[in-house]
Design a protein around this motif. Sequence first.
Motif, short mmCIF file in Angstrom:
data_model
loop_
_atom_site.label_atom_id
_atom_site.label_comp_id
_atom_site.label_asym_id
_atom_site.label_seq_id
_atom_site.Cartn_x
_atom_site.Cartn_y
_atom_site.Cartn_z
N VAL B 219 17.84 -13.59 -5.77
CA VAL B 219 17.14 -14.70 -6.14
C VAL B 219 15.56 -14.58 -5.64
O VAL B 219 15.54 -14.33 -4.24
CB VAL B 219 17.58 -15.81 -5.63
N GLY B 220 14.72 -14.79 -6.23
CA GLY B 220 13.23 -14.69 -5.82
C GLY B 220 12.68 -16.04 -5.91
O GLY B 220 13.04 -17.22 -5.80
N ASP B 221 11.33 -15.75 -5.77
CA ASP B 221 10.32 -17.32 -5.67
C ASP B 221 9.18 -16.84 -6.76
O ASP B 221 8.33 -17.62 -6.38
CB ASP B 221 10.06 -17.31 -4.40
N TYR B 222 9.06 -15.92 -7.74
CA TYR B 222 8.02 -15.91 -8.35
C TYR B 222 6.88 -15.34 -7.73
O TYR B 222 5.78 -15.05 -8.41
CB TYR B 222 7.61 -16.98 -9.18
N LEU B 223 6.83 -14.52 -6.54
CA LEU B 223 5.83 -13.97 -5.86
C LEU B 223 5.88 -12.46 -5.84
O LEU B 223 7.09 -11.83 -5.78
CB LEU B 223 5.70 -14.59 -4.28
N LEU B 224 4.80 -11.89 -6.11
CA LEU B 224 4.57 -10.57 -6.03
C LEU B 224 5.43 -9.74 -4.95
O LEU B 224 6.10 -8.82 -5.20
CB LEU B 224 2.97 -10.03 -5.78
N HIS B 225 5.00 -10.15 -3.66
CA HIS B 225 5.87 -9.28 -2.77
C HIS B 225 7.36 -9.54 -2.42
O HIS B 225 8.17 -8.62 -2.18
CB HIS B 225 5.23 -9.62 -1.33
N THR B 226 7.74 -10.65 -3.22
CA THR B 226 9.31 -10.81 -3.29
C THR B 226 9.86 -9.86 -4.32
O THR B 226 10.98 -9.19 -4.04
CB THR B 226 9.45 -12.04 -3.60
N GLY B 227 9.07 -9.49 -5.52
CA GLY B 227 9.51 -8.67 -6.31
C GLY B 227 9.85 -7.43 -5.75
O GLY B 227 10.81 -6.59 -6.12
N GLN B 228 8.74 -7.10 -5.01
CA GLN B 228 8.51 -5.89 -4.26
C GLN B 228 9.92 -5.60 -3.31
O GLN B 228 10.69 -4.64 -3.49
CB GLN B 228 7.72 -5.63 -3.26
N ARG B 229 10.16 -6.37 -2.47
CA ARG B 229 11.34 -6.66 -1.70
C ARG B 229 12.55 -6.32 -2.23
O ARG B 229 13.59 -5.72 -2.06
CB ARG B 229 11.27 -7.74 -0.64
N LEU B 230 12.88 -7.38 -3.40
CA LEU B 230 14.26 -7.28 -4.17
C LEU B 230 14.55 -6.13 -4.81
O LEU B 230 15.47 -5.63 -4.85
CB LEU B 230 14.01 -8.74 -4.88
#
Lengths: 337, 337
Positions: B219-230
């Motif tokens: 589950v992410g939050d629509y942010l760039l860095h979260t995409g990276q991390r997940l």
Amino acid sequence: MNERPKIKDIAERLGVSAATVSRALSDSGLVAEPTLSRIREVAREMNYRPNVSARNLRTQRAMAVLMVVRDVGNPFYLEILKGVEATARAAGYSVLMGNTENDSDREVEYFDMLRDGHADGMILMTGKLPAREGFLDSVADAPIVVALEEIRDAGFPHVMIDNEGAARDAVEHLIGLGHKRIAHISGPVPEIMSVSRRNGYRAAMQAAGLAIPDGYEPVGDYLLHTGQRLCRELFELPQPPTAIFVANDEMAFGVIHELRRLGLDVPGDVSVVGFDDLFLSEAFYPPLTTVSQPRAEIGRAAMNMLLDMLAGGLTPRKPAMLPTTLKIRGTTAPAPK
Amino acid sequence: MNERPKIKDIAERLGVSAATVSRALSDSGLVAEPTLSRIREVAREMNYRPNVSARNLRTQRAMAVLMVVRDVGNPFYLEILKGVEATARAAGYSVLMGNTENDSDREVEYFDMLRDGHADGMILMTGKLPAREGFLDSVADAPIVVALEEIRDAGFPHVMIDNEGAARDAVEHLIGLGHKRIAHISGPVPEIMSVSRRNGYRAAMQAAGLAIPDGYEPVGDYLLHTGQRLCRELFELPQPPTAIFVANDEMAFGVIHELRRLGLDVPGDVSVVGFDDLFLSEAFYPPLTTVSQPRAEIGRAAMNMLLDMLAGGLTPRKPAMLPTTLKIRGTTAPAPK
DNA sequence: GTGAAAGCGCTAACAT
DNA sequence: ATGTTAGCGCTTTCAC
């Protein structure tokens, strides 16, 4: 939603005068304690909100400022807006966004909003005034701060970056990597920001004793597809460049996209430097080498300046110059032999 | 700026009454011809603009609407704004931008702007109401249109896309390419938009008889860095996916960036599908396969609906559903063996 | 077709 | 410390 209670309703319910209610609600410190609390309580209970039109009419202020840009669609402005907004909110002002699309009529419309009381002041980021005779005179003493771009000889306070210096640094980085054939895709000329960046490019080239061949300074408009097109044209030249300094990131993305289509490697065959450091520039592939501006800071500085003016302060004579940083990432490499 | 002429000034200068000037300037068709033209001429000459506070106070309307989003910084909203703005302007309304940053207090503030007369109506794109007891009741009959996201059971009219259907199409595209291990990076759950897209993913997987292993639905939050991390976490799994359906483009950019860092080729090793079709998605490398929404059209539709409501029309019971398109570009390819 | 007058809801000057 | 009064600039009955 339903009923919108007015001051009078509160006053009647408590058997006090409307003036007292107004005073109590505005923290004037003029209302004594038994009354004060009761008024506040009833106001909250009735879900009271003062009518802004009435208040603004009476006070002759809108407690709002206007931020006018060329194109709200450009993500570049958003972080500036955040800076403006945060500072404005803290001072009790709200921010209205104006979008001109380079249309002179719309530019005038936003100036009109100052005169019709929609807003008390304006942060102008379009880099120009409407092209109307005598226009400058009619707005010369309005509370206006010019940010980002520059309007010469208008006497407005400015918040800017050193476009020329930043551009020179960027080109010097390329020169330091051994590049000799460096082209520049500029923004719209003769707008001052575009010219400044181009001047920085020229200064760096001249200082290094490098020639600028014909066709090495195509003029763009900051749009993605234009970067693409101008890049193609650059590589139809008899002597194409080994490096390109592009006046903004959006066009730089277009340039890199086109280079890839031409079968050229970035940065192996061609180096590219942008200007802006959009939030995607780092995640782009290759990560874009670019000039980073303190966007939120620009917004904050401009809004603070405007608040000073609205509070009756003098207009600063000297433009505020904010520092930039060259972010060296993946699109620049030593010149190929 | 200087003097702000008022109706009275014009009236006195022509020896007519203020009422006549008001009527002449508002195209009421009640003023006869010799007078009419002279009033208009003098008004233009004096550079007259009616004071909005006075007019709004009198007419009890602001001729403004509020468009409230989570994050003005998200370029996604900009084209919607353009659609809203164009439609609003044509009807004589201006648009105020509201930015909540998911902060409940700020959400309430914008609702307050409706009650205090700042705006006459609102286009809400935050996908939720402020979490206050009884809040819904207090705004239930306000002129509000919900766009993009969904607020169930609130009775507001909606303008939306079929998130679930679009997501299913996207995943079916991946399945059609032979992928079996397909992960999904979602938006914040339990927000309806995120859940809908995830449901579409699940429906497609189930219909194809494919399993969704543990850890395949971060589950992410629509942010760039979260995409990276997940993405990184996904590839620490014993059985990493060969394709990822990401709930928005911004996270997809982060995902692709990370895959590259992990030494994986897109789309050779891993296919990626996004959602939004940002203006950079095509220039990205590789050009992003993604779901395209008719953003400007969403804005136009929402604003038209709001105009209807403001004109006293009824609130449509059925949500307007706008069509999406899957743009197949360079980040999807047949599954590796 | 035009004018006189009232009043939208609020705040501020003046009075007490 | 609170009430009374006036008025911000505009639009809109109601007269004529």
